[in-house]
Design a protein around this motif. Structure first.
Motif, PDB file in Angstrom:
ATOM      1  N   ARG A 252      -7.089  -3.324  -9.960  1.00  0.00           N
ATOM      2  CA  ARG A 252      -6.157  -4.228 -10.644  1.00  0.00           C
ATOM      3  C   ARG A 252      -6.358  -5.663 -10.190  1.00  0.00           C
ATOM      4  NH1 ARG A 252      -3.214   0.321 -10.023  1.00  0.00           N
ATOM      5  NH2 ARG A 252      -2.233  -0.269  -8.068  1.00  0.00           N
ATOM      6  N   ASP A 253      -6.666  -5.855  -8.899  1.00  0.00           N
ATOM      7  CA  ASP A 253      -6.849  -7.211  -8.374  1.00  0.00           C
ATOM      8  C   ASP A 253      -8.117  -7.875  -8.886  1.00  0.00           C
ATOM      9  OD1 ASP A 253      -4.512  -6.887  -6.961  1.00  0.00           O
ATOM     10  OD2 ASP A 253      -5.486  -6.557  -5.025  1.00  0.00           O
ATOM     11  N   SER A 254      -9.125  -7.072  -9.247  1.00  0.00           N
ATOM     12  CA  SER A 254     -10.395  -7.665  -9.682  1.00  0.00           C
ATOM     13  C   SER A 254     -10.382  -8.083 -11.155  1.00  0.00           C
ATOM     14  CB  SER A 254     -11.549  -6.681  -9.440  1.00  0.00           C
ATOM     15  OG  SER A 254     -11.411  -5.552 -10.266  1.00  0.00           O
ATOM     16  N   ARG A 255      -9.312  -7.743 -11.846  1.00  0.00           N
ATOM     17  CA  ARG A 255      -9.237  -8.106 -13.278  1.00  0.00           C
ATOM     18  C   ARG A 255      -8.852  -9.517 -13.493  1.00  0.00           C
ATOM     19  NH1 ARG A 255      -5.843  -2.927 -14.950  1.00  0.00           N
ATOM     20  NH2 ARG A 255      -7.304  -1.445 -14.186  1.00  0.00           N
TER      21      ARG A 255
ATOM     22  N   ALA B 102      -4.564   9.876  -0.253  1.00  0.00           N
ATOM     23  CA  ALA B 102      -3.659   9.160  -1.160  1.00  0.00           C
ATOM     24  C   ALA B 102      -3.738   7.656  -0.921  1.00  0.00           C
ATOM     25  CB  ALA B 102      -2.230   9.666  -0.987  1.00  0.00           C
ATOM     26  N   MET B 103      -3.875   7.263   0.344  1.00  0.00           N
ATOM     27  CA  MET B 103      -4.005   5.839   0.662  1.00  0.00           C
ATOM     28  C   MET B 103      -5.288   5.268   0.059  1.00  0.00           C
ATOM     29  SD  MET B 103      -2.747   5.869   4.629  1.00  0.00           S
ATOM     30  CE  MET B 103      -3.497   4.303   4.981  1.00  0.00           C
ATOM     31  N   HIS B 104      -6.384   6.021   0.161  1.00  0.00           N
ATOM     32  CA  HIS B 104      -7.656   5.563  -0.409  1.00  0.00           C
ATOM     33  C   HIS B 104      -7.543   5.399  -1.924  1.00  0.00           C
ATOM     34  CE1 HIS B 104     -10.296   5.529   3.077  1.00  0.00           C
ATOM     35  NE2 HIS B 104      -9.719   6.647   3.480  1.00  0.00           N
ATOM     36  N   GLU B 105      -6.940   6.386  -2.580  1.00  0.00           N
ATOM     37  CA  GLU B 105      -6.784   6.296  -4.031  1.00  0.00           C
ATOM     38  C   GLU B 105      -5.887   5.108  -4.413  1.00  0.00           C
ATOM     39  OE1 GLU B 105      -5.038   8.849  -7.757  1.00  0.00           O
ATOM     40  OE2 GLU B 105      -6.045   9.957  -6.163  1.00  0.00           O
ATOM     41  N   ALA B 106      -4.817   4.933  -3.664  1.00  0.00           N
ATOM     42  CA  ALA B 106      -3.908   3.814  -3.948  1.00  0.00           C
ATOM     43  C   ALA B 106      -4.615   2.482  -3.731  1.00  0.00           C
ATOM     44  CB  ALA B 106      -2.668   3.911  -3.057  1.00  0.00           C
ATOM     45  N   ALA B 107      -5.384   2.369  -2.648  1.00  0.00           N
ATOM     46  CA  ALA B 107      -6.097   1.121  -2.363  1.00  0.00           C
ATOM     47  C   ALA B 107      -7.160   0.854  -3.422  1.00  0.00           C
ATOM     48  CB  ALA B 107      -6.730   1.181  -0.977  1.00  0.00           C
ATOM     49  N   ALA B 108      -7.853   1.898  -3.860  1.00  0.00           N
ATOM     50  CA  ALA B 108      -8.872   1.725  -4.903  1.00  0.00           C
ATOM     51  C   ALA B 108      -8.218   1.276  -6.205  1.00  0.00           C
ATOM     52  CB  ALA B 108      -9.637   3.025  -5.106  1.00  0.00           C
ATOM     53  N   GLY B 109      -7.097   1.848  -6.541  1.00  0.00           N
ATOM     54  CA  GLY B 109      -6.379   1.441  -7.749  1.00  0.00           C
ATOM     55  C   GLY B 109      -5.922  -0.003  -7.662  1.00  0.00           C
ATOM     56  N   GLN B 110      -5.447  -0.392  -6.482  1.00  0.00           N
ATOM     57  CA  GLN B 110      -5.001  -1.770  -6.281  1.00  0.00           C
ATOM     58  C   GLN B 110      -6.180  -2.737  -6.367  1.00  0.00           C
ATOM     59  OE1 GLN B 110      -1.799  -2.406  -5.933  1.00  0.00           O
ATOM     60  NE2 GLN B 110      -1.984  -4.597  -5.710  1.00  0.00           N
ATOM     61  N   ALA B 111      -7.307  -2.355  -5.792  1.00  0.00           N
ATOM     62  CA  ALA B 111      -8.499  -3.220  -5.836  1.00  0.00           C
ATOM     63  C   ALA B 111      -8.969  -3.393  -7.271  1.00  0.00           C
ATOM     64  CB  ALA B 111      -9.611  -2.633  -4.981  1.00  0.00           C
TER      65      ALA B 111
ATOM     66  N   LEU C 102       0.829  -1.206   0.000  1.00  0.00           N
ATOM     67  CA  LEU C 102       0.000   0.000   0.000  1.00  0.00           C
ATOM     68  C   LEU C 102       0.867   1.261   0.000  1.00  0.00           C
ATOM     69  CD1 LEU C 102      -2.733   1.453   0.185  1.00  0.00           C
ATOM     70  CD2 LEU C 102      -2.614   1.160   2.690  1.00  0.00           C
ATOM     71  N   GLY C 103       1.999   1.190   0.663  1.00  0.00           N
ATOM     72  CA  GLY C 103       2.856   2.364   0.814  1.00  0.00           C
ATOM     73  C   GLY C 103       3.419   2.899  -0.493  1.00  0.00           C
ATOM     74  N   TYR C 104       3.910   2.005  -1.346  1.00  0.00           N
ATOM     75  CA  TYR C 104       4.503   2.473  -2.602  1.00  0.00           C
ATOM     76  C   TYR C 104       3.474   3.130  -3.520  1.00  0.00           C
ATOM     77  CZ  TYR C 104       9.099   0.814  -1.473  1.00  0.00           C
ATOM     78  OH  TYR C 104      10.320   0.667  -0.874  1.00  0.00           O
ATOM     79  N   PRO C 105       2.291   2.527  -3.727  1.00  0.00           N
ATOM     80  CA  PRO C 105       1.285   3.227  -4.536  1.00  0.00           C
ATOM     81  C   PRO C 105       0.828   4.542  -3.881  1.00  0.00           C
ATOM     82  CG  PRO C 105       0.679   0.908  -4.276  1.00  0.00           C
ATOM     83  CD  PRO C 105       1.878   1.157  -3.412  1.00  0.00           C
ATOM     84  N   THR C 106       0.799   4.566  -2.548  1.00  0.00           N
ATOM     85  CA  THR C 106       0.424   5.796  -1.843  1.00  0.00           C
ATOM     86  C   THR C 106       1.448   6.888  -2.106  1.00  0.00           C
ATOM     87  OG1 THR C 106      -0.784   4.596  -0.126  1.00  0.00           O
ATOM     88  CG2 THR C 106      -0.014   6.809   0.430  1.00  0.00           C
ATOM     89  N   LEU C 107       2.730   6.537  -2.055  1.00  0.00           N
ATOM     90  CA  LEU C 107       3.783   7.513  -2.346  1.00  0.00           C
ATOM     91  C   LEU C 107       3.669   8.000  -3.784  1.00  0.00           C
ATOM     92  CD1 LEU C 107       6.228   9.124  -1.431  1.00  0.00           C
ATOM     93  CD2 LEU C 107       7.651   7.122  -1.975  1.00  0.00           C
ATOM     94  N   ASP C 108       3.348   7.114  -4.712  1.00  0.00           N
ATOM     95  CA  ASP C 108       3.141   7.531  -6.109  1.00  0.00           C
ATOM     96  C   ASP C 108       2.017   8.552  -6.217  1.00  0.00           C
ATOM     97  OD1 ASP C 108       5.171   5.866  -6.986  1.00  0.00           O
ATOM     98  OD2 ASP C 108       3.806   4.261  -7.632  1.00  0.00           O
ATOM     99  N   VAL C 109       0.909   8.301  -5.526  1.00  0.00           N
ATOM    100  CA  VAL C 109      -0.218   9.245  -5.549  1.00  0.00           C
ATOM    101  C   VAL C 109       0.209  10.570  -4.927  1.00  0.00           C
ATOM    102  CG1 VAL C 109      -2.542   9.720  -4.657  1.00  0.00           C
ATOM    103  CG2 VAL C 109      -1.988   7.437  -5.548  1.00  0.00           C
ATOM    104  N   LEU C 110       0.873  10.526  -3.788  1.00  0.00           N
ATOM    105  CA  LEU C 110       1.308  11.759  -3.121  1.00  0.00           C
ATOM    106  C   LEU C 110       2.194  12.609  -4.015  1.00  0.00           C
ATOM    107  CD1 LEU C 110       2.202  10.823   0.568  1.00  0.00           C
ATOM    108  CD2 LEU C 110       0.510  12.486  -0.201  1.00  0.00           C
TER     109      LEU C 110
END
Length: 153
Positions: free
Chosen positions: A150-153, A139-148, A52-60
């Motif tokens: 990708r995971d649902s595909r 940023a964490m919410h956006e990163a988690a939503a993006g990850q979710a 979660l941290g790396y995608p969050t840093l990307d969003v930030l």
């Protein structure tokens, strides 16, 4: 970071140490190049799992020019975002740990390559810039939503 920036970052970090001189000495002479510093004085640290941290840093970094300091460590399994003091006492979130008043964190020298398990992903610049906790949460919410997504595909 230039020599002046490193010096300012060192001074900012050691300002919380019970003995700033001993902290500087440790950084200069310890082959691991790390010191223990108390959290909760000038900053708290929110610790996110790496996935979660790396995608969050990307969003930030898309939202703001420069977030506050960010530590990475333990085989990239965890990331620590420096946030204003008191944040940890008010933080409610699943899977996020915190280091606030009464805790200590391992901090590498800001101007040297990492030799141990902890390194700076975003080093402090000495100005005292911290990541706004509300912005980090968004940023964490956006990163988690993006990850979710990708995971649902």
């Amino acid at each position: 970071m230039t020599g002046t920036g490193v010096k300012a970052a060192v001074e900012w970090l050691v300002s919380v140490a019970p003995d700033p001189g001993a902290c500087r000495w440790t950084w200069e002479r310890d082959p691991r190049g790390v010191a223990l510093l108390p959290a909760g004085r000038r900053w708290d640290v929110l610790i996110l799992p790496g996935e979660l941290g790396y995608p969050t840093l990307d969003v930030l970094t898309r939202l703001i020019d420069r977030p506050g300091p960010v530590l990475g460590g333990f085989g990239d399994r965890r990331m620590g975002f420096f946030v204003p003091p008191g944040t940890v006492a008010r933080w409610v979130g699943t899977g996020v740990r915190g280091a606030g008043r009464g805790t200590w964190i391992v901090v590498p020298h800001p101007g040297r390559p990492a030799r141990g398990g902890v390194r700076w992903l975003v080093p402090p610049d000495g100005s005292g810039t911290l990541t706004d906790a509300a912005l980090l949460e968004l940023a964490m919410h956006e990163a988690a939503a993006g990850q979710a997504g990708r995971d649902s595909r």
